[in-house]
Design a protein around this motif. Structure first.
Motif, PDB file in Angstrom:
ATOM      1  N   GLN A  33       7.693  -8.882  -4.277  1.00  0.00           N
ATOM      2  CA  GLN A  33       7.921  -8.225  -3.000  1.00  0.00           C
ATOM      3  C   GLN A  33       9.346  -7.691  -2.869  1.00  0.00           C
ATOM      4  O   GLN A  33       9.560  -6.566  -2.469  1.00  0.00           O
ATOM      5  CB  GLN A  33       7.686  -9.285  -1.918  1.00  0.00           C
ATOM      6  N   GLU A  84       2.548  -7.202  -3.200  1.00  0.00           N
ATOM      7  CA  GLU A  84       3.064  -6.501  -2.020  1.00  0.00           C
ATOM      8  C   GLU A  84       4.358  -5.750  -2.312  1.00  0.00           C
ATOM      9  O   GLU A  84       5.389  -6.003  -1.689  1.00  0.00           O
ATOM     10  CB  GLU A  84       3.311  -7.493  -0.883  1.00  0.00           C
ATOM     11  N   SER A 126       6.035  -3.991   0.910  1.00  0.00           N
ATOM     12  CA  SER A 126       6.100  -4.579   2.246  1.00  0.00           C
ATOM     13  C   SER A 126       7.519  -4.619   2.807  1.00  0.00           C
ATOM     14  O   SER A 126       7.711  -4.727   4.005  1.00  0.00           O
ATOM     15  CB  SER A 126       5.486  -5.970   2.256  1.00  0.00           C
ATOM     16  N   MET A 127       8.534  -4.532   1.950  1.00  0.00           N
ATOM     17  CA  MET A 127       9.901  -4.564   2.473  1.00  0.00           C
ATOM     18  C   MET A 127      10.531  -3.176   2.525  1.00  0.00           C
ATOM     19  O   MET A 127      11.724  -3.053   2.769  1.00  0.00           O
ATOM     20  CB  MET A 127      10.760  -5.494   1.621  1.00  0.00           C
ATOM     21  N   LEU A 128       9.739  -2.138   2.268  1.00  0.00           N
ATOM     22  CA  LEU A 128      10.300  -0.790   2.180  1.00  0.00           C
ATOM     23  C   LEU A 128      10.018   0.017   3.441  1.00  0.00           C
ATOM     24  O   LEU A 128       9.061  -0.246   4.154  1.00  0.00           O
ATOM     25  CB  LEU A 128       9.701  -0.063   0.972  1.00  0.00           C
ATOM     26  N   HIS A 182      -1.124  -5.396   2.049  1.00  0.00           N
ATOM     27  CA  HIS A 182      -1.580  -5.579   3.426  1.00  0.00           C
ATOM     28  C   HIS A 182      -1.863  -4.243   4.078  1.00  0.00           C
ATOM     29  O   HIS A 182      -2.276  -4.180   5.227  1.00  0.00           O
ATOM     30  CB  HIS A 182      -0.492  -6.264   4.257  1.00  0.00           C
TER      31      HIS A 182
END
Lengths: 279, 286
Positions: A91, A169, A172-174, A201
């Motif tokens: 992630q 994932e 998910s942090m972008l 997700h």
């Protein structure tokens, strides 16, 4: 026809528990064929990350078998060979970058394989080009944007020329821009024959995959095309999963009495249908 | 009545050094008591720098920021502001430090002098407000699912009963239902308590559902602020800010390009379906 040799990863009745914990994965069987782009979805805590770790040979099943390119991940003598076949992207790209310059970071893997200099250079060029970072080769990784960092993490693995990328994932942090960049890279890789297994997700990302695996409480709840999976709201709803927005609009249209064909899961499908219907 | 007044705020990190970076330029913005403002912008646009001014973590390099009737230039005021302005960082569950959910939530209020039954009541209230089941209060946070751990962390901030609540991507990395749940709880809480909410999000569909106004930041400048529907129907503004329009806005744009004009820009799927159905099926009310 698909034969045994087309199977890159095979999960055979896999169960897994962390030491001292209850089962996280139970009786999981599925195959990943060469060149496939597969999305793995499921609620938080359903075992997606564990499954990614099992696919990459980072975790070994408690019972059952995981085979990668015909090699058993429980066999420690082939661990190195498996690591070169399957690359795992996490992630947070900050946890995966090691060097002071982009180019050096990509070269780290192949250099550790003791490859000749010319081969290392060839692989670095190939990997940088594949993720579109060739012009940023001299940058320090910590000055890259989130999307660039994640692409660099992917390049570091591509330089090992893996048959398969497993991504937990990865977006998910972008921010949306970084997410688009990474998805474009993944799409290109899949087109060029790299097998991609992607935990996500984002239902839009899953809708763009060739096949979707749904995980619920460690068990396989569905294994089908995105069109099939996303035409089953009765399966997804109780799991806390949504439909991709195009499928949601299509569903609402049906609710408004419009005769909507099955299997609309992306913007292109929806626009095409509406243009036909409205003209 | 505004509870946040920002006038010509500029913030420069490391002034006078080779690392000097201006993260915010000449920002002016008023936020009303009890409103929900969504704040969006690409990575590095200055969102985090801006909200760090609002709870006193940063002071302006130039310009003026007044929060809850106090001036940030006043160091003593600034130092006490954290008790009244709750900031939920991205992935707040990483900040959980206690071995028991209850202790983690009780930490803040205990530090303000709350004890005994009052403290217990406060913790129960915060857990309920965050949608965390009572029985999980005595669990080890490490044993909770991702969604529940996020709620526990948010409960820790709510337990301070902040007058202003700032949330940085509260739904990131959660399954869709968990994300929706957390956002809905926060909006319910706002309605009950009159809390002012600032919601940082990349997810403009969430802004459409939950916020009154939307502000866009781009490279440290405020490029737009206004009612959500108004800003979201301007794809040009979103493009320059590096943001992705909600699906329904993109759909409207694509239909328009194909010569099909919807009477207005829908912000959520059901609205889109109603508008389209009104064109398709004579007699269906739009």
């Amino acid at each position: 026809m698909t034969g045994f040799n087309d199977y890159l990863i095979q999960f055979e009745d896999v169960s897994f528990a962390y030491p001292g914990g209850g089962p996280v994965i139970q009786d999981f069987s599925a195959v990943v064929r060469r060149g496939e782009h597969i999305a793995l979805i499921g609620p938080n805590g359903s075992g997606k990350s564990t499954l990614a770790g099992l696919a990459a040979g980072l975790l070994r099943p408690s019972t059952g078998r995981v085979m990668v390119g015909g090699m058993d991940t429980a066999d420690q003598s082939v661990t190195g060979a498996i690591r070169r076949r399957v690359g795992l992207v996490l992630q947070n790209p900050d946890n995966q970058l090691v060097a002071a310059r982009v180019e050096e970071d990509v070269a780290f893997g192949p250099e550790n394989l003791n490859l000749p200099g010319a081969e290392v250079r060839r692989r670095v060029e190939y990997a940088l080009e594949a993720v579109g970072l060739d012009r940023l080769r001299d940058r320090p990784p910590h000055l890259l944007s989130g999307g660039e960092k994640q692409r660099l993490a992917i390049a570091g693995l591509l330089a090992l020329e893996p048959a398969c990328l497993v991504l937990d994932e990865p977006t998910s942090m972008l921010d949306p821009h970084g997410r688009r960049e990474v998805l474009r890279v993944l799409k290109n890789l899949a087109v060029k024959g790299t097998t991609v297994l992607q935990v996500t997700h984002h239902m839009e990302e899953a809708a763009a995959a060739g096949r979707v695996l749904v995980l619920a409480e460690g068990r396989l709840a569905a294994d089908a095309s995105p069109q099939t999976v996303f035409s089953r709201p009765e399966l997804l709803g109780p799991l806390g999963l949504a439909l991709p927005p195009a499928a949601e609009v299509a569903g609402c249209l049906a609710g408004q009495g419009v005769n909507v064909p099955a299997g609309i899961i992306n913007l292109e499908d929806l626009v095409r249908f509406l243009c036909r219907a409205l003209k | 009545m505004p509870c946040i007044e920002i006038e010509n705020l500029t913030h420069t990190y490391f002034p006078g050094t080779p690392l000097e970076t201006t993260a915010l330029r000449d920002i002016s913005l008023l936020v009303d008591r009890g409103e929900t403002l969504a704040l969006a912008g690409a990575t590095g646009s200055g969102k985090s720098t801006l909200v760090r001014h609002l709870n006193g973590l940063l002071a302006p390099t130039s310009g003026r920021v007044r929060v809850l009737d106090g001036d940030l230039a006043d160091k003593n005021f600034r130092r006490r502001l954290w008790r009244r302005v709750g900031l939920v960082f991205q992935f707040p569950e990483r900040q959980i430090f206690s071995g028991m959910v209850y202790e983690d939530i009780a930490f803040g209020p205990r530090n303000t002098g709350l004890a005994g039954p009052a403290l217990r009541d406060r913790v129960s209230w915060a857990a309920e407000a965050a949608g965390l089941p009572e029985e999980l209060l005595y669990a080890d946070p490490a044993e909770l699912s991702g969604g529940m751990r996020r709620r526990a962390a948010i409960a820790g901030v709510l337990a301070m009963r902040p007058e202003i609540l700032i949330l940085d991507e509260p739904g990131a990395g959660l399954e869709p239902a968990a994300r929706e749940n957390i956002l809905r709880r926060i909006i319910e809480l706002q309605a009950e308590q009159g809390t002012t909410v600032i919601l940082i999000t990349h997810h403009l569909a969430d802004a459409a559902l939950y916020a009154d106004r939307l502000a866009l930041l781009e490279k440290g400048r405020l490029t737009a602020v206004g009612p959500v529907a108004e800003i979201l129907s301007r794809p040009d503004l979103l493009d320059t800010a590096g943001l992705e329009p909600p699906f329904t806005v993109e759909l409207t744009r694509r239909l328009a390009a194909a010569g099909i004009t919807l009477p207005e820009t829908p912000l959520v799927p059901i609205e889109a379906a109603k508008l389209i159905a009104s064109l398709l099926v004579p007699g269906v009310a739009s």
